[in-house]
Design a protein around this motif. Structure first.
Motif, PDB file in Angstrom:
ATOM      1  N   ILE A 256       0.979  -0.962  -0.071  1.00 18.42           N
ATOM      2  CA  ILE A 256       0.084  -0.140   0.021  1.00 18.42           C
ATOM      3  C   ILE A 256       1.062   1.313   0.059  1.00 18.42           C
ATOM      4  CG2 ILE A 256      -1.575   1.358   1.231  1.00 18.42           C
ATOM      5  CD1 ILE A 256      -2.623  -1.419   2.215  1.00 18.42           C
ATOM      6  N   GLU A 257       1.828   0.969   0.799  1.00 16.66           N
ATOM      7  CA  GLU A 257       2.775   2.577   1.084  1.00 16.66           C
ATOM      8  C   GLU A 257       3.367   2.736  -0.304  1.00 16.66           C
ATOM      9  OE1 GLU A 257       7.201   2.920   2.837  1.00 16.66           O
ATOM     10  OE2 GLU A 257       5.728   2.243   4.095  1.00 16.66           O
ATOM     11  N   GLU A 258       3.977   1.821  -1.100  1.00 14.72           N
ATOM     12  CA  GLU A 258       4.732   1.886  -2.343  1.00 14.72           C
ATOM     13  C   GLU A 258       3.720   1.781  -3.757  1.00 14.72           C
ATOM     14  OE1 GLU A 258       7.428  -1.129  -2.241  1.00 14.72           O
ATOM     15  OE2 GLU A 258       8.830   0.114  -0.600  1.00 14.72           O
ATOM     16  N   ALA A 259       2.405   1.807  -3.456  1.00 15.91           N
ATOM     17  CA  ALA A 259       1.571   1.912  -4.661  1.00 15.91           C
ATOM     18  C   ALA A 259       1.401   3.449  -5.274  1.00 15.91           C
ATOM     19  CB  ALA A 259       0.179   1.443  -4.281  1.00 15.91           C
ATOM     20  N   GLY A 260       1.795   4.172  -4.569  1.00  9.08           N
ATOM     21  CA  GLY A 260       1.382   5.637  -4.995  1.00  9.08           C
ATOM     22  C   GLY A 260       0.233   6.092  -4.943  1.00  9.08           C
ATOM     23  N   ILE A 261      -0.632   6.056  -3.964  1.00  8.09           N
ATOM     24  CA  ILE A 261      -1.922   6.311  -3.982  1.00  8.09           C
ATOM     25  C   ILE A 261      -1.991   7.832  -3.862  1.00  8.09           C
ATOM     26  CG2 ILE A 261      -4.034   5.987  -2.849  1.00  8.09           C
ATOM     27  CD1 ILE A 261      -3.338   3.086  -2.131  1.00  8.09           C
ATOM     28  N   GLU A 262      -2.436   8.723  -4.856  1.00  8.58           N
ATOM     29  CA  GLU A 262      -2.614  10.135  -4.862  1.00  8.58           C
ATOM     30  C   GLU A 262      -3.152  10.649  -3.483  1.00  8.58           C
ATOM     31  OE1 GLU A 262      -3.440  13.683  -7.716  1.00  8.58           O
ATOM     32  OE2 GLU A 262      -3.758  11.826  -8.616  1.00  8.58           O
TER      33      GLU A 262
ATOM     34  N   ARG B 139     -19.333   3.885 -10.150  1.00 13.22           N
ATOM     35  CA  ARG B 139     -20.495   3.472  -9.811  1.00 13.22           C
ATOM     36  C   ARG B 139     -20.772   3.144  -8.444  1.00 13.22           C
ATOM     37  NH1 ARG B 139     -19.315  -1.345 -12.714  1.00 13.22           N
ATOM     38  NH2 ARG B 139     -19.453  -3.115 -11.390  1.00 13.22           N
ATOM     39  N   SER B 140     -19.748   3.088  -7.572  1.00 12.48           N
ATOM     40  CA  SER B 140     -19.678   2.952  -6.162  1.00 12.48           C
ATOM     41  C   SER B 140     -20.368   4.109  -5.235  1.00 12.48           C
ATOM     42  CB  SER B 140     -18.469   2.283  -5.918  1.00 12.48           C
ATOM     43  OG  SER B 140     -18.313   2.218  -4.296  1.00 12.48           O
ATOM     44  N   GLU B 141     -20.984   3.865  -4.305  1.00 13.92           N
ATOM     45  CA  GLU B 141     -21.670   4.913  -3.455  1.00 13.92           C
ATOM     46  C   GLU B 141     -20.552   5.225  -2.513  1.00 13.92           C
ATOM     47  OE1 GLU B 141     -24.624   6.602  -2.978  1.00 13.92           O
ATOM     48  OE2 GLU B 141     -25.107   5.588  -5.213  1.00 13.92           O
ATOM     49  N   TRP B 142     -19.234   4.471  -2.305  1.00 13.97           N
ATOM     50  CA  TRP B 142     -18.518   4.729  -1.276  1.00 13.97           C
ATOM     51  C   TRP B 142     -17.134   4.847  -2.093  1.00 13.97           C
ATOM     52  CZ3 TRP B 142     -20.869   5.724   2.787  1.00 13.97           C
ATOM     53  CH2 TRP B 142     -21.967   5.177   3.312  1.00 13.97           C
ATOM     54  N   GLN B 143     -16.520   5.905  -1.957  1.00 14.69           N
ATOM     55  CA  GLN B 143     -15.297   6.179  -2.715  1.00 14.69           C
ATOM     56  C   GLN B 143     -14.396   6.970  -1.718  1.00 14.69           C
ATOM     57  OE1 GLN B 143     -15.513   7.986  -6.766  1.00 14.69           O
ATOM     58  NE2 GLN B 143     -17.267   6.996  -7.081  1.00 14.69           N
ATOM     59  N   PHE B 144     -13.376   6.636  -1.685  1.00  9.69           N
ATOM     60  CA  PHE B 144     -12.216   7.224  -0.854  1.00  9.69           C
ATOM     61  C   PHE B 144     -10.936   7.229  -1.660  1.00  9.69           C
ATOM     62  CE2 PHE B 144      -9.837   7.395   3.693  1.00  9.69           C
ATOM     63  CZ  PHE B 144      -9.874   8.854   3.583  1.00  9.69           C
ATOM     64  N   GLU B 145     -10.097   6.495  -1.182  1.00 12.36           N
ATOM     65  CA  GLU B 145      -8.763   6.269  -2.066  1.00 12.36           C
ATOM     66  C   GLU B 145      -9.045   5.733  -3.378  1.00 12.36           C
ATOM     67  OE1 GLU B 145      -9.520   2.442  -0.642  1.00 12.36           O
ATOM     68  OE2 GLU B 145      -9.515   4.447   0.248  1.00 12.36           O
ATOM     69  N   ALA B 146      -8.285   6.315  -4.254  1.00 15.57           N
ATOM     70  CA  ALA B 146      -8.057   5.867  -5.805  1.00 15.57           C
ATOM     71  C   ALA B 146      -7.070   4.718  -6.003  1.00 15.57           C
ATOM     72  CB  ALA B 146      -8.123   6.867  -6.818  1.00 15.57           C
ATOM     73  N   LEU B 147      -7.338   3.294  -6.320  1.00 22.58           N
ATOM     74  CA  LEU B 147      -6.281   2.478  -6.161  1.00 22.58           C
ATOM     75  C   LEU B 147      -5.318   2.751  -7.457  1.00 22.58           C
ATOM     76  CD1 LEU B 147      -7.778  -0.440  -4.748  1.00 22.58           C
ATOM     77  CD2 LEU B 147      -6.431   1.194  -3.348  1.00 22.58           C
ATOM     78  N   THR B 148      -4.215   2.197  -7.587  1.00 19.83           N
ATOM     79  CA  THR B 148      -3.458   2.351  -8.782  1.00 19.83           C
ATOM     80  C   THR B 148      -2.768   1.016  -9.314  1.00 19.83           C
ATOM     81  OG1 THR B 148      -1.129   2.382  -7.471  1.00 19.83           O
ATOM     82  CG2 THR B 148      -2.316   4.463  -7.704  1.00 19.83           C
ATOM     83  N   PRO B 149      -2.272   1.118 -10.484  1.00 18.69           N
ATOM     84  CA  PRO B 149      -1.720  -0.371 -10.941  1.00 18.69           C
ATOM     85  C   PRO B 149      -0.851  -1.033 -10.149  1.00 18.69           C
ATOM     86  CG  PRO B 149      -2.033   0.993 -12.862  1.00 18.69           C
ATOM     87  CD  PRO B 149      -2.300   2.184 -11.377  1.00 18.69           C
ATOM     88  N   ASP B 150       0.075  -0.173  -9.313  1.00 18.48           N
ATOM     89  CA  ASP B 150       0.954  -0.495  -8.560  1.00 18.48           C
ATOM     90  C   ASP B 150       0.452  -1.309  -7.214  1.00 18.48           C
ATOM     91  OD1 ASP B 150       3.127   0.067 -10.099  1.00 18.48           O
ATOM     92  OD2 ASP B 150       3.391   2.027  -9.263  1.00 18.48           O
ATOM     93  N   TYR B 151      -0.706  -0.813  -6.975  1.00 20.92           N
ATOM     94  CA  TYR B 151      -1.448  -1.389  -5.746  1.00 20.92           C
ATOM     95  C   TYR B 151      -1.802  -2.757  -6.065  1.00 20.92           C
ATOM     96  CZ  TYR B 151      -4.943  -2.732  -2.493  1.00 20.92           C
ATOM     97  OH  TYR B 151      -6.072  -3.539  -1.604  1.00 20.92           O
ATOM     98  N   PHE B 152      -2.328  -2.941  -7.219  1.00 24.95           N
ATOM     99  CA  PHE B 152      -2.764  -4.366  -7.457  1.00 24.95           C
ATOM    100  C   PHE B 152      -1.438  -5.372  -7.822  1.00 24.95           C
ATOM    101  CE2 PHE B 152      -6.356  -2.165  -8.589  1.00 24.95           C
ATOM    102  CZ  PHE B 152      -7.565  -2.854  -8.201  1.00 24.95           C
ATOM    103  N   THR B 153      -0.523  -4.799  -8.523  1.00 29.18           N
ATOM    104  CA  THR B 153       0.766  -5.750  -8.553  1.00 29.18           C
ATOM    105  C   THR B 153       1.561  -5.752  -7.400  1.00 29.18           C
ATOM    106  OG1 THR B 153       2.043  -3.814  -9.299  1.00 29.18           O
ATOM    107  CG2 THR B 153       0.742  -5.023 -11.085  1.00 29.18           C
ATOM    108  N   GLY B 154       1.544  -4.742  -6.603  1.00 29.32           N
ATOM    109  CA  GLY B 154       2.359  -4.853  -5.391  1.00 29.32           C
ATOM    110  C   GLY B 154       1.488  -5.822  -4.313  1.00 29.32           C
ATOM    111  N   ILE B 155       0.542  -5.822  -4.094  1.00 30.69           N
ATOM    112  CA  ILE B 155      -0.187  -6.644  -3.414  1.00 30.69           C
ATOM    113  C   ILE B 155       0.246  -8.472  -3.785  1.00 30.69           C
ATOM    114  CG2 ILE B 155      -2.273  -7.926  -2.638  1.00 30.69           C
ATOM    115  CD1 ILE B 155      -1.947  -5.614  -1.097  1.00 30.69           C
ATOM    116  N   LEU B 156      -0.140  -8.459  -5.194  1.00 28.72           N
ATOM    117  CA  LEU B 156       0.383 -10.163  -5.764  1.00 28.72           C
ATOM    118  C   LEU B 156       1.751 -10.282  -5.408  1.00 28.72           C
ATOM    119  CD1 LEU B 156      -1.785  -9.933  -8.824  1.00 28.72           C
ATOM    120  CD2 LEU B 156      -2.428 -11.118  -6.617  1.00 28.72           C
ATOM    121  N   LYS B 157       2.786  -9.059  -5.656  1.00 31.67           N
ATOM    122  CA  LYS B 157       4.027  -9.361  -5.580  1.00 31.67           C
ATOM    123  C   LYS B 157       4.501  -9.435  -4.070  1.00 31.67           C
ATOM    124  CE  LYS B 157       8.637  -7.400  -6.790  1.00 31.67           C
ATOM    125  NZ  LYS B 157       9.177  -6.398  -7.611  1.00 31.67           N
TER     126      LYS B 157
END
Length: 392
Positions: free
Chosen positions: A56-62, A255-273
């Motif tokens: 999460i830290e290294e995902a570059g979430i704006e 389309r979600s009612e709940w929005q906070f952080e906007a996840l990045t490609p690095d989040y998805f790849t980072g979790i898997l890695k």
């Protein structure tokens, strides 16, 4: 740049047998400075530990900066919590969708309206805001240690110009355990999104189905016929499918009612890695077209559904939300897991499918007493207590 805040803190009794009385508080801006062993020792049994937080830290979430507060005794980390700082739009958790959209339209002309600089204990990307304690810490010492964590975090928030301080999604048992600390430090409470979970105390899908109501059972059997038209694939590396997954994620988020952080490609790849052997993505194809993706993390006992995203039109045609539910239950059965945790929001179908809900509480405090009184007044409008959301 890493930053460390270090301060000696006296305690009245040793929190670990044989350890000296002195405590030291450390606040780091990267979890790497704390280390995997020290962090995970305080969060034994938590799926979303060091590796998850590092991704999460290294995902570059704006719009987010991270920090990690720990208490150290005799060189050993004995208590810890992650935290973040962000500009927080208060309408994020507005229950009334029309009111939320109105505030968003007004903000086009007044960008700073209802947006406060927030320092918050917890993580925007994990299920709950749970403090961690070294297993050698005495149970009776934990409320006092949490009180110190909270006080030192508030001081840190002040040095960063954060007038609003919060604690995100505290589970019910911790809210009771640390009630005195929240009250003494002037925090107000409001309901957060509960956690949905299902005990895997059945041996087969048929046994599980027989526990559902006759109407739900009939509906699920009809929906599961869609599986004949779907190809299901599990990956630990998204490869060239990443752009399509991100497109599905963005569509689902919009389309979600709940929005906070906007996840990045690095989040998805980072979790898997970062969480190798403890994470995967299940993909759902129809006619060689990727229609849905489901990111999951786990340990030996619990499977957590982190994010499910799908094509809004074709996903519903093929009943992919429900196919993913049963795919995940089968994974739990095949790997001997005892709990399926299906996340926050979209509770109507989760409860219908047998899930239980564990209450979470959010806490907030503004350093200006007038603003704090106003926030208390409007907090029922901000509370995330609408638990009837439809499936994606």
């Amino acid at each position: 740049m890493f930053q460390t805040v270090s301060k000696e803190l006296p305690v009245g009794v040793p929190v670990i047998e044989g350890a000296p009385f002195g405590l030291q508080v450390r606040i780091e801006t990267s979890i790497r400075r704390i280390g995997r062993d020290a962090w995970d020792a305080c969060f034994a049994g938590e799926v979303e530990g060091y590796d998850c937080l590092l991704a999460i830290e290294e995902a570059g979430i704006e719009g987010f900066s991270w920090c990690y507060i720990t208490l150290v005794q005799d060189g050993r980390t004995i208590a810890a919590m992650p935290a973040f700082i962000t500009d927080y739009p208060l309408e994020t958790t507005l229950e009334d969708g029309a009111l939320r959209r109105f505030v968003q339209r007004v903000r086009r002309y007044f960008p700073g309206l209802l947006k406060l600089k927030l320092a918050c204990l917890g993580s925007p990307c994990t299920e709950t805001g749970t403090p961690g304690f070294h297993p050698d810490v005495r149970a009776e010492s934990r409320p006092a240690l949490f009180d110190r964590l909270l006080r030192e975090f508030q001081h840190y928030a002040g040095t960063r110009g954060c007038a609003l301080r919060g604690v995100k999604d505290v589970p019910q048992h911790h809210a009771l355990q640390f009630k005195a600390a929240f009250e003494q430090q002037g925090f107000a409470a409001m309901p957060g999104l509960p956690t949905a979970w299902l005990d895997i105390d059945f041996d087969t899908i048929d046994t599980y189905m027989n526990r559902l109501s006759s109407g739900t059972r009939k509906d699920m059997r009809r929906k599961l016929k869609s599986l004949a038209d779907i190809t299901v694939e599990t990956r630990t590396d998204l490869g060239d499918l990443l752009p399509r997954v991100m497109a599905l994620y963005q569509e689902t988020r919009e389309r979600s009612e709940w929005q906070f952080e906007a996840l990045t490609p690095d989040y998805f790849t980072g979790i898997l890695k970062s969480m190798k052997g403890r994470s995967f993505c299940t993909l759902y194809f129809a006619d060689n077209t990727l229609l849905a993706a489901n990111i999951l993390v786990h340990d030996d006992q619990t499977l957590i559904d982190k994010f499910f995203c799908m094509d809004s039109e074709l996903g519903r045609v093929h009943n992919l939300y429900f196919l993913s539910w049963f795919t995940n239950l089968r994974y739990c059965l095949e790997h001997g897991m005892r709990r399926y945790q299906s996340g926050q929001a979209y509770y109507e179908n989760k409860v219908r499918l047998g899930s239980q809900l564990t209450a979470n509480t959010m806490y907030f405090r503004h350093r200006n007493s007038v603003v704090q009184s106003l926030l208390r007044l409007v907090s029922p409008l901000l509370a995330s207590d609408d638990f009837t959301g439809k499936s994606p």
